[in-house]
Write a protein that holds these residues in place. Structure first.
Motif, PDB file in Angstrom:
ATOM      1  N   HIS A  19       0.656  -1.434   0.544  1.00  0.00           N
ATOM      2  CA  HIS A  19       0.157   0.651  -0.044  1.00  0.00           C
ATOM      3  C   HIS A  19       1.058   0.903   0.032  1.00  0.00           C
ATOM      4  CE1 HIS A  19      -4.115  -1.373   0.286  1.00  0.00           C
ATOM      5  NE2 HIS A  19      -3.375  -2.593   0.897  1.00  0.00           N
ATOM      6  N   ALA A  20       1.591   1.252   0.465  1.00  0.00           N
ATOM      7  CA  ALA A  20       2.915   2.620   0.529  1.00  0.00           C
ATOM      8  C   ALA A  20       3.618   2.837  -0.333  1.00  0.00           C
ATOM      9  CB  ALA A  20       3.903   1.959   1.576  1.00  0.00           C
ATOM     10  N   GLU A  21       4.065   1.748  -1.375  1.00  0.00           N
ATOM     11  CA  GLU A  21       4.738   1.304  -2.621  1.00  0.00           C
ATOM     12  C   GLU A  21       3.843   2.561  -4.003  1.00  0.00           C
ATOM     13  OE1 GLU A  21       6.047  -2.738  -3.291  1.00  0.00           O
ATOM     14  OE2 GLU A  21       7.831  -2.312  -2.545  1.00  0.00           O
ATOM     15  N   ARG A  22       2.127   1.677  -3.717  1.00  0.00           N
ATOM     16  CA  ARG A  22       1.032   2.263  -4.685  1.00  0.00           C
ATOM     17  C   ARG A  22       0.920   3.991  -4.133  1.00  0.00           C
ATOM     18  NH1 ARG A  22      -3.475  -1.933  -3.784  1.00  0.00           N
ATOM     19  NH2 ARG A  22      -1.818  -4.111  -3.724  1.00  0.00           N
ATOM     20  N   ALA A  23       0.825   3.840  -2.726  1.00  0.00           N
ATOM     21  CA  ALA A  23       0.954   5.588  -2.647  1.00  0.00           C
ATOM     22  C   ALA A  23       2.212   6.264  -2.830  1.00  0.00           C
ATOM     23  CB  ALA A  23       0.155   5.471  -1.375  1.00  0.00           C
ATOM     24  N   ASP A  24       2.959   5.898  -3.192  1.00  0.00           N
ATOM     25  CA  ASP A  24       4.349   6.277  -3.153  1.00  0.00           C
ATOM     26  C   ASP A  24       4.545   7.114  -2.119  1.00  0.00           C
ATOM     27  OD1 ASP A  24       6.466   7.286  -4.733  1.00  0.00           O
ATOM     28  OD2 ASP A  24       6.091   8.934  -5.529  1.00  0.00           O
ATOM     29  N   ALA A  25       4.513   6.668  -0.526  1.00  0.00           N
ATOM     30  CA  ALA A  25       5.292   7.381   0.521  1.00  0.00           C
ATOM     31  C   ALA A  25       5.905   6.771   0.757  1.00  0.00           C
ATOM     32  CB  ALA A  25       3.940   6.619   1.557  1.00  0.00           C
ATOM     33  N   GLY A  26       7.202   7.401   1.261  1.00  0.00           N
ATOM     34  CA  GLY A  26       8.214   7.672   2.270  1.00  0.00           C
ATOM     35  C   GLY A  26       8.709   6.326   2.724  1.00  0.00           C
ATOM     36  N   HIS A  32      -1.711   2.423   6.746  1.00  0.00           N
ATOM     37  CA  HIS A  32      -0.896   1.334   5.489  1.00  0.00           C
ATOM     38  C   HIS A  32      -1.741   0.179   6.130  1.00  0.00           C
ATOM     39  CE1 HIS A  32       1.772   4.854   4.334  1.00  0.00           C
ATOM     40  NE2 HIS A  32       0.229   4.636   2.484  1.00  0.00           N
ATOM     41  N   LEU A  33      -1.019  -0.142   7.529  1.00  0.00           N
ATOM     42  CA  LEU A  33      -1.705  -1.264   8.067  1.00  0.00           C
ATOM     43  C   LEU A  33      -2.620  -1.446   7.952  1.00  0.00           C
ATOM     44  CD1 LEU A  33       0.748  -0.795  11.318  1.00  0.00           C
ATOM     45  CD2 LEU A  33       0.776  -2.796   9.612  1.00  0.00           C
ATOM     46  N   LEU A  34      -3.808  -0.452   8.266  1.00  0.00           N
ATOM     47  CA  LEU A  34      -5.254  -0.636   7.747  1.00  0.00           C
ATOM     48  C   LEU A  34      -5.687  -0.920   6.588  1.00  0.00           C
ATOM     49  CD1 LEU A  34      -8.164  -0.887   9.346  1.00  0.00           C
ATOM     50  CD2 LEU A  34      -8.331   2.252   9.267  1.00  0.00           C
ATOM     51  N   LEU A  35      -4.783  -0.401   5.945  1.00  0.00           N
ATOM     52  CA  LEU A  35      -5.729  -0.510   5.032  1.00  0.00           C
ATOM     53  C   LEU A  35      -6.084  -2.047   4.052  1.00  0.00           C
ATOM     54  CD1 LEU A  35      -4.681   2.370   2.717  1.00  0.00           C
ATOM     55  CD2 LEU A  35      -7.313   1.913   3.571  1.00  0.00           C
ATOM     56  N   ALA A  36      -4.250  -2.828   4.568  1.00  0.00           N
ATOM     57  CA  ALA A  36      -4.124  -4.265   4.738  1.00  0.00           C
ATOM     58  C   ALA A  36      -4.260  -5.220   5.204  1.00  0.00           C
ATOM     59  CB  ALA A  36      -2.272  -4.213   4.777  1.00  0.00           C
ATOM     60  N   LEU A  37      -4.613  -4.569   6.597  1.00  0.00           N
ATOM     61  CA  LEU A  37      -5.790  -5.569   7.182  1.00  0.00           C
ATOM     62  C   LEU A  37      -7.177  -6.077   6.484  1.00  0.00           C
ATOM     63  CD1 LEU A  37      -5.373  -4.631  11.030  1.00  0.00           C
ATOM     64  CD2 LEU A  37      -4.562  -7.018   9.586  1.00  0.00           C
ATOM     65  N   SER A 116      18.042  -0.762   1.571  1.00  0.00           N
ATOM     66  CA  SER A 116      18.026  -1.650   0.189  1.00  0.00           C
ATOM     67  C   SER A 116      16.126  -1.285  -0.500  1.00  0.00           C
ATOM     68  CB  SER A 116      17.106  -2.843   1.147  1.00  0.00           C
ATOM     69  OG  SER A 116      15.668  -2.588   1.849  1.00  0.00           O
ATOM     70  N   GLY A 117      16.421   0.173  -0.408  1.00  0.00           N
ATOM     71  CA  GLY A 117      15.001   0.380  -1.092  1.00  0.00           C
ATOM     72  C   GLY A 117      14.260   0.313  -0.496  1.00  0.00           C
ATOM     73  N   ASN A 118      13.912  -1.052   0.714  1.00  0.00           N
ATOM     74  CA  ASN A 118      12.549  -0.657   1.096  1.00  0.00           C
ATOM     75  C   ASN A 118      12.433   0.280   1.883  1.00  0.00           C
ATOM     76  OD1 ASN A 118      12.009  -3.417   0.353  1.00  0.00           O
ATOM     77  ND2 ASN A 118      13.665  -4.242   1.513  1.00  0.00           N
ATOM     78  N   ARG A 119       9.960   0.217   1.921  1.00  0.00           N
ATOM     79  CA  ARG A 119      10.568   1.931   2.826  1.00  0.00           C
ATOM     80  C   ARG A 119      10.301   0.970   4.214  1.00  0.00           C
ATOM     81  NH1 ARG A 119       8.678   2.251  -1.965  1.00  0.00           N
ATOM     82  NH2 ARG A 119       7.468   3.937  -2.762  1.00  0.00           N
TER      83      ARG A 119
END
Length: 191
Positions: A19-26, A32-37, A116-119
């Protein structure tokens, strides 16, 4: 701590990163945790989410989260407190956006990333993960499931807990949806 996460809880964490990647969030936030749930199917947390009507009102939840982002992450309680002293937060946000463009108060876009590029997870999101451990331990569970993540989101002050409460998902209602009314006298908030 992650060794205690169930497969579903790990899926929620990786879903939050997506979700963070889709939103281009840093960074990965508690939102994002809520949306994943909300994305999950076939788990205790997804049952509670459906029972409380959050799945059916996902668009409303997402709109409320977007509105809070537009306010720079201020909760409705913050806006009401400012209104009590004569400050109209909506007017201020509008003026800032007129001067600096729409979404000028959005947070999280330019935050640093791991090498590593991970958020990275925000401090608040990490606190949710830690609180989920305390909730699991308080319940006597030897694992951390997605239900513990959901309870932690409702028990941690902030925008996500406010949005969940506005939609009828408080710590108490989620706890009852997950576990029924048994052990009603036991405090399971675990700090």
């Amino acid at each position: 701590m992650f060794e205690r996460f169930t497969k579903g809880a790990r899926a929620a964490v990786t879903g939050a990163v997506t979700h963070a990647e889709r939103a281009d969030a840093g960074s990965v936030t508690e939102e994002h945790l809520l949306l994943a749930l909300l994305d999950q199917e076939g788990s205790r947390a997804s049952f509670a989410v459906a029972a409380l009507g959050l799945k059916a009102r996902r668009a409303s939840v997402e709109a409320a989260l977007a509105d809070a982002r537009r306010r720079g992450g201020m909760t409705k309680a913050d806006a009401e407190a400012l209104a009590d002293i004569g400050i109209d937060l909506t007017a201020i946000v509008s003026r800032i956006e007129e001067a600096h463009g729409e979404g000028a108060l959005l947070r999280g876009r330019a935050e640093r990333r791991w090498w590593s590029g991970n958020r990275a997870f925000t401090k608040e999101a990490r606190k949710i993960l830690e609180k989920s451990l305390r909730i699991a331990l308080g319940r006597g569970d030897r694992f951390i499931g997605e239900e513990h993540l959901l309870l932690a989101l409702t028990a941690s002050p902030g925008v996500v807990a406010d949005v969940l409460a506005e939609h009828g998902a408080t710590y108490g209602t989620v706890d009852r949806a997950l576990y029924g009314d048994g052990d009603a006298g036991r405090d399971r908030r675990a700090g």
